[in-house]
Design a protein around this motif. Structure first.
Motif, PDB file in Angstrom:
ATOM      1  N   ALA A 113       0.821  -1.216   0.000  1.00  0.00           N
ATOM      2  CA  ALA A 113       0.000   0.000   0.000  1.00  0.00           C
ATOM      3  C   ALA A 113       0.854   1.266   0.000  1.00  0.00           C
ATOM      4  O   ALA A 113       0.318   2.367  -0.153  1.00  0.00           O
ATOM      5  N   GLY A 114       2.165   1.118   0.178  1.00  0.00           N
ATOM      6  CA  GLY A 114       3.035   2.283   0.198  1.00  0.00           C
ATOM      7  C   GLY A 114       2.928   3.100   1.467  1.00  0.00           C
ATOM      8  O   GLY A 114       3.166   4.311   1.455  1.00  0.00           O
ATOM      9  N   TRP A 115       2.590   2.445   2.600  1.00  0.00           N
ATOM     10  CA  TRP A 115       2.422   3.148   3.870  1.00  0.00           C
ATOM     11  C   TRP A 115       3.687   3.145   4.719  1.00  0.00           C
ATOM     12  O   TRP A 115       3.753   3.855   5.729  1.00  0.00           O
ATOM     13  N   ALA A 116       4.683   2.343   4.365  1.00  0.00           N
ATOM     14  CA  ALA A 116       5.928   2.284   5.138  1.00  0.00           C
ATOM     15  C   ALA A 116       7.039   1.754   4.253  1.00  0.00           C
ATOM     16  O   ALA A 116       6.784   1.011   3.290  1.00  0.00           O
ATOM     17  N   THR A 117       8.275   2.131   4.562  1.00  0.00           N
ATOM     18  CA  THR A 117       9.421   1.565   3.862  1.00  0.00           C
ATOM     19  C   THR A 117       9.644   0.133   4.344  1.00  0.00           C
ATOM     20  O   THR A 117       9.018  -0.318   5.309  1.00  0.00           O
ATOM     21  N   ALA A 118      10.553  -0.561   3.687  1.00  0.00           N
ATOM     22  CA  ALA A 118      10.814  -1.955   4.064  1.00  0.00           C
ATOM     23  C   ALA A 118      11.293  -2.060   5.505  1.00  0.00           C
ATOM     24  O   ALA A 118      10.863  -2.929   6.262  1.00  0.00           O
ATOM     25  N   ARG A 119      12.207  -1.174   5.913  1.00  0.00           N
ATOM     26  CA  ARG A 119      12.729  -1.247   7.281  1.00  0.00           C
ATOM     27  C   ARG A 119      11.711  -0.734   8.294  1.00  0.00           C
ATOM     28  O   ARG A 119      11.621  -1.257   9.405  1.00  0.00           O
ATOM     29  N   GLN A 120      10.946   0.298   7.962  1.00  0.00           N
ATOM     30  CA  GLN A 120       9.875   0.728   8.854  1.00  0.00           C
ATOM     31  C   GLN A 120       8.857  -0.385   9.055  1.00  0.00           C
ATOM     32  O   GLN A 120       8.368  -0.612  10.167  1.00  0.00           O
ATOM     33  N   THR A 121       8.547  -1.088   7.973  1.00  0.00           N
ATOM     34  CA  THR A 121       7.613  -2.203   8.055  1.00  0.00           C
ATOM     35  C   THR A 121       8.120  -3.259   9.029  1.00  0.00           C
ATOM     36  O   THR A 121       7.354  -3.797   9.834  1.00  0.00           O
ATOM     37  N   ALA A 122       9.419  -3.550   8.972  1.00  0.00           N
ATOM     38  CA  ALA A 122       9.997  -4.551   9.869  1.00  0.00           C
ATOM     39  C   ALA A 122       9.856  -4.111  11.328  1.00  0.00           C
ATOM     40  O   ALA A 122       9.471  -4.908  12.194  1.00  0.00           O
ATOM     41  N   GLY A 123      10.177  -2.846  11.625  1.00  0.00           N
ATOM     42  CA  GLY A 123      10.086  -2.365  12.995  1.00  0.00           C
ATOM     43  C   GLY A 123       8.662  -2.340  13.520  1.00  0.00           C
ATOM     44  O   GLY A 123       8.390  -2.759  14.649  1.00  0.00           O
ATOM     45  N   ILE A 124       7.728  -1.852  12.696  1.00  0.00           N
ATOM     46  CA  ILE A 124       6.325  -1.777  13.105  1.00  0.00           C
ATOM     47  C   ILE A 124       5.746  -3.177  13.282  1.00  0.00           C
ATOM     48  O   ILE A 124       5.033  -3.452  14.252  1.00  0.00           O
ATOM     49  N   SER A 125       6.058  -4.073  12.358  1.00  0.00           N
ATOM     50  CA  SER A 125       5.530  -5.442  12.439  1.00  0.00           C
ATOM     51  C   SER A 125       6.030  -6.160  13.682  1.00  0.00           C
ATOM     52  O   SER A 125       5.284  -6.901  14.330  1.00  0.00           O
ATOM     53  N   ALA A 126       7.313  -5.941  14.037  1.00  0.00           N
ATOM     54  CA  ALA A 126       7.862  -6.600  15.216  1.00  0.00           C
ATOM     55  C   ALA A 126       7.118  -6.172  16.477  1.00  0.00           C
ATOM     56  O   ALA A 126       6.751  -7.005  17.317  1.00  0.00           O
ATOM     57  N   ALA A 127       6.882  -4.865  16.626  1.00  0.00           N
ATOM     58  CA  ALA A 127       6.142  -4.383  17.798  1.00  0.00           C
ATOM     59  C   ALA A 127       4.698  -4.871  17.773  1.00  0.00           C
ATOM     60  O   ALA A 127       4.126  -5.219  18.818  1.00  0.00           O
ATOM     61  N   PHE A 128       4.098  -4.913  16.595  1.00  0.00           N
ATOM     62  CA  PHE A 128       2.727  -5.386  16.418  1.00  0.00           C
ATOM     63  C   PHE A 128       2.609  -6.847  16.844  1.00  0.00           C
ATOM     64  O   PHE A 128       1.681  -7.247  17.553  1.00  0.00           O
ATOM     65  N   ILE A 129       3.579  -7.655  16.442  1.00  0.00           N
ATOM     66  CA  ILE A 129       3.596  -9.073  16.800  1.00  0.00           C
ATOM     67  C   ILE A 129       3.763  -9.237  18.311  1.00  0.00           C
ATOM     68  O   ILE A 129       3.119 -10.089  18.936  1.00  0.00           O
ATOM     69  N   PHE A 130       4.629  -8.410  18.904  1.00  0.00           N
ATOM     70  CA  PHE A 130       4.873  -8.521  20.344  1.00  0.00           C
ATOM     71  C   PHE A 130       3.596  -8.287  21.144  1.00  0.00           C
ATOM     72  O   PHE A 130       3.265  -9.086  22.033  1.00  0.00           O
ATOM     73  N   VAL A 131       2.863  -7.208  20.834  1.00  0.00           N
ATOM     74  CA  VAL A 131       1.672  -6.905  21.640  1.00  0.00           C
ATOM     75  C   VAL A 131       0.578  -7.946  21.417  1.00  0.00           C
ATOM     76  O   VAL A 131      -0.137  -8.321  22.356  1.00  0.00           O
ATOM     77  N   ASN A 132       0.442  -8.451  20.187  1.00  0.00           N
ATOM     78  CA  ASN A 132      -0.578  -9.458  19.934  1.00  0.00           C
ATOM     79  C   ASN A 132      -0.225 -10.791  20.597  1.00  0.00           C
ATOM     80  O   ASN A 132      -1.107 -11.488  21.113  1.00  0.00           O
TER      81      ASN A 132
END
Length: 242
Positions: free
Chosen positions: A159-178
């Protein structure tokens, strides 16, 4: 044999998944199934390993500035309660696993075919859409027993909402809380962790440190997207045939 080779498999999964900001739950489940770990042990073990690796990846990418609190909160706000709801719904395995597997394989194909673009320009998602998609991802996470990064990562990139590295950082935190929410919903399951779990945790810790270091500094964005596509293929095939 299990005492030696299962930690090695967990190490490799942690290294691969953490390089793109994932905790690796689907990979750990596949490895444990391969080595005959009882089903009642697999889920709490995978979620706990997920917590270790996703926390390492989140901190590593955050330290390098590859994180957006605003984008993370837009998706996590709805995903956490939806994950609780998904965990209370029991769909037949023959229905949801092939469906989710096909979605992941399609996402992997789209990521791979979009590599030629190479643009790292991003735009903000509409808040209402982010909340809706976050809720849907949380629901899928609860239904399938994974952290949700395998659904969020391709969405952010395509969707073009984050760069590849931003996606990695956001996804990691997202996975942690879930993953944390999933464990808090059933804390008694932690008593089922086997005596060999410290070896599994050590393997995940080392793999997570190495993989997240590769992802945050050394792998170029196009390579990160290739690795993510590979992770999605592995997870998708595991859902369909596991």
């Amino acid at each position: 044999m299990k005492l030696l080779f299962l930690p090695m498999a967990i190490f490799l999964m942690a290294l691969l998944y953490s390089s793109v900001g994932h905790g690796g739950a689907s990979g750990y489940l596949a490895a444990m199934a391969l080595f005959g770990v009882p089903p009642e042990i697999m889920r709490p073990s995978a979620l706990t390993l997920n917590l270790i690796v996703s926390l390492i990846a989140a901190l590593q990418f955050y330290r390098e500035g590859h994180f957006s609190w605003r984008l993370f909160s837009m998706f996590a706000a709805a995903s956490i309660p939806a994950a609780y709801l998904g965990g209370s719904i029991h769909l037949p395995t023959r229905v949801y696993k092939p469906l989710v597997g096909c979605v992941l394989l399609f996402a992997a194909w789209r990521l791979w075919t979009s590599l030629r673009g190479g643009s790292e320009e991003v735009k903000d998602p509409p808040l209402a859409l982010a909340l809706l998609l976050g809720g849907l991802i949380g629901l899928l996470s609860g239904l399938t027993g994974v952290g949700g990064g395998i659904f969020l990562s391709p969405l952010l990139i395509l969707a073009g909402w984050a760069t590849a590295r931003q996606t990695a950082g956001i996804s990691a935190a997202f996975i942690f809380v879930n993953s944390a929410a999933g464990l808090m919903g059933n804390p008694a399951s932690l008593r089922l962790l086997p005596s060999s779990f410290p070896f599994w945790a050590a393997a995940a810790l080392i793999g997570g440190l190495i993989g997240s270091e590769l992802g945050r500094r050394r792998l170029p964005p196009r390579t990160l997207r290739r690795v993510l596509a590979l992770v999605l293929v592995v997870a998708g095939l595991k859902m369909i045939f596991g």
